[in-house]
Design a protein around this motif. Structure first.
Motif, PDB file in Angstrom:
ATOM      1  N   ASN A 160       0.889  -1.111  -0.007  1.00 28.08           N
ATOM      2  CA  ASN A 160       0.008   0.042  -0.112  1.00 28.08           C
ATOM      3  C   ASN A 160       0.616   1.321   0.013  1.00 28.08           C
ATOM      4  N   GLY A 161       2.156   1.116   0.009  1.00 29.24           N
ATOM      5  CA  GLY A 161       3.030   2.291   0.014  1.00 29.24           C
ATOM      6  C   GLY A 161       3.173   3.121   1.241  1.00 29.24           C
ATOM      7  N   GLY A 162       2.851   4.409   1.116  1.00 28.21           N
ATOM      8  CA  GLY A 162       2.787   5.042   2.454  1.00 28.21           C
ATOM      9  C   GLY A 162       4.018   5.918   2.738  1.00 28.21           C
ATOM     10  N   ALA A 163       4.121   6.425   3.897  1.00 32.55           N
ATOM     11  CA  ALA A 163       5.417   7.116   4.378  1.00 32.55           C
ATOM     12  C   ALA A 163       6.767   6.286   4.572  1.00 32.55           C
ATOM     13  N   GLN A 164       6.498   4.915   4.698  1.00 28.37           N
ATOM     14  CA  GLN A 164       7.262   3.802   4.917  1.00 28.37           C
ATOM     15  C   GLN A 164       7.118   2.768   4.379  1.00 28.37           C
ATOM     16  N   THR A 165       7.513   2.599   2.867  1.00 26.41           N
ATOM     17  CA  THR A 165       7.241   1.464   2.066  1.00 26.41           C
ATOM     18  C   THR A 165       7.874   0.257   2.412  1.00 26.41           C
ATOM     19  N   PHE A 166       9.168   0.273   2.854  1.00 27.78           N
ATOM     20  CA  PHE A 166      10.156  -0.914   3.201  1.00 27.78           C
ATOM     21  C   PHE A 166      10.298  -0.554   4.839  1.00 27.78           C
ATOM     22  N   ILE A 167      10.365  -1.935   5.124  1.00 25.11           N
ATOM     23  CA  ILE A 167      11.090  -2.041   6.563  1.00 25.11           C
ATOM     24  C   ILE A 167      11.673  -3.419   6.552  1.00 25.11           C
ATOM     25  N   THR A 168      12.560  -3.527   7.674  1.00 25.35           N
ATOM     26  CA  THR A 168      13.184  -4.624   8.074  1.00 25.35           C
ATOM     27  C   THR A 168      12.579  -5.468   9.328  1.00 25.35           C
ATOM     28  N   ALA A 169      12.337  -6.740   9.267  1.00 22.28           N
ATOM     29  CA  ALA A 169      11.689  -7.447  10.594  1.00 22.28           C
ATOM     30  C   ALA A 169      12.313  -8.696  10.900  1.00 22.28           C
ATOM     31  N   THR A 224      12.214   1.828  13.883  1.00 23.46           N
ATOM     32  CA  THR A 224      13.484   2.550  14.159  1.00 23.46           C
ATOM     33  C   THR A 224      13.670   3.529  13.151  1.00 23.46           C
ATOM     34  N   ALA A 225      14.785   4.540  13.322  1.00 21.32           N
ATOM     35  CA  ALA A 225      15.287   5.378  12.468  1.00 21.32           C
ATOM     36  C   ALA A 225      15.992   4.782  10.990  1.00 21.32           C
ATOM     37  N   LEU A 226      16.221   3.458  11.362  1.00 24.53           N
ATOM     38  CA  LEU A 226      16.926   2.673  10.197  1.00 24.53           C
ATOM     39  C   LEU A 226      15.761   1.945   9.471  1.00 24.53           C
ATOM     40  N   GLY A 227      14.663   2.220   9.876  1.00 21.31           N
ATOM     41  CA  GLY A 227      13.676   1.388   9.036  1.00 21.31           C
ATOM     42  C   GLY A 227      13.312   0.160   9.439  1.00 21.31           C
ATOM     43  N   GLN A 228      13.479  -0.314  10.718  1.00 22.97           N
ATOM     44  CA  GLN A 228      13.443  -1.597  11.299  1.00 22.97           C
ATOM     45  C   GLN A 228      12.400  -1.718  12.250  1.00 22.97           C
ATOM     46  N   LEU A 229      11.697  -2.837  11.942  1.00 23.85           N
ATOM     47  CA  LEU A 229      10.477  -3.072  13.057  1.00 23.85           C
ATOM     48  C   LEU A 229      11.081  -3.722  13.901  1.00 23.85           C
ATOM     49  N   VAL A 230      10.512  -3.189  15.239  1.00 26.43           N
ATOM     50  CA  VAL A 230      11.263  -3.910  16.237  1.00 26.43           C
ATOM     51  C   VAL A 230      10.158  -4.159  17.338  1.00 26.43           C
ATOM     52  N   HIS A 231       9.983  -5.037  17.955  1.00 29.50           N
ATOM     53  CA  HIS A 231       9.030  -5.600  19.155  1.00 29.50           C
ATOM     54  C   HIS A 231       9.624  -5.010  20.543  1.00 29.50           C
ATOM     55  N   ILE A 232       8.758  -4.473  21.187  1.00 24.91           N
ATOM     56  CA  ILE A 232       9.174  -3.839  22.418  1.00 24.91           C
ATOM     57  C   ILE A 232      10.123  -4.838  23.210  1.00 24.91           C
TER      58      ILE A 232
END
Length: 146
Positions: free
Chosen positions: A76-85, A131-139
């Motif tokens: 869907n795109g959006g502000a952050q189209t790519f992340i690392t998880a 994160t600022a690096l575009g990485q999805l982080v669990h709490i």
């Protein structure tokens, strides 16, 4: 279990629900591959699990956990189209694999009873940040200072 589009309003009326399942999930990087459609379970909507549906793009280092992760693309795109998880955050949508189905069922058993009286609400359990690096982080994986 197709997720609704994930743009929930904040839900301050609900206290965050602890997530004892995802941090302990033992899933390897090799469980997923480029092209897989996956979901990151983030809460409940309409009496069902919901989250963000994405496509696995390429291997990527997940700095917050110091382990192999996956680069994901939000269709869907959006502000952050790519992340690392990290792989333990993901469940398959594109195929029915036993490991993901077992995890999904455990999440349903854990979450759905807690919000049974709020069937119309969209509940974001507040487990993830980007994160600022575009990485999805669990709490549970967040490091202080990051």
């Amino acid at each position: 279990m197709l997720p609704p589009p994930w743009t929930p309003p904040s839900t301050p009326a609900f206290a965050p629900t602890p997530d004892p399942l995802t941090p302990a999930r033992d899933i390897t990087h090799g469980h997923f591959e480029a092209g897989d459609q996956v979901m990151v379970i983030k809460g409940v909507a309409g009496g069902r699990l919901c989250g963000e549906a994405m496509r696995v793009v390429a291997p990527s280092w997940h700095t917050p956990t110091d382990e192999d992760g996956w680069r994901l693309r939000d269709p869907n795109g959006g502000a952050q189209t790519f992340i690392t998880a990290h792989p333990r955050y993901l469940v398959h949508l594109s195929r029915r694999c036993p490991d993901c189905l077992i995890f999904q069922r455990a999440m349903e058993d854990h979450l759905l009873p807690k919000y049974a009286g709020h069937a119309d609400a969209i509940i974001d359990c507040g487990w993830y940040t980007t994160t600022a690096l575009g990485q999805l982080v669990h709490i549970a994986d967040a490091r202080s200072g990051r």
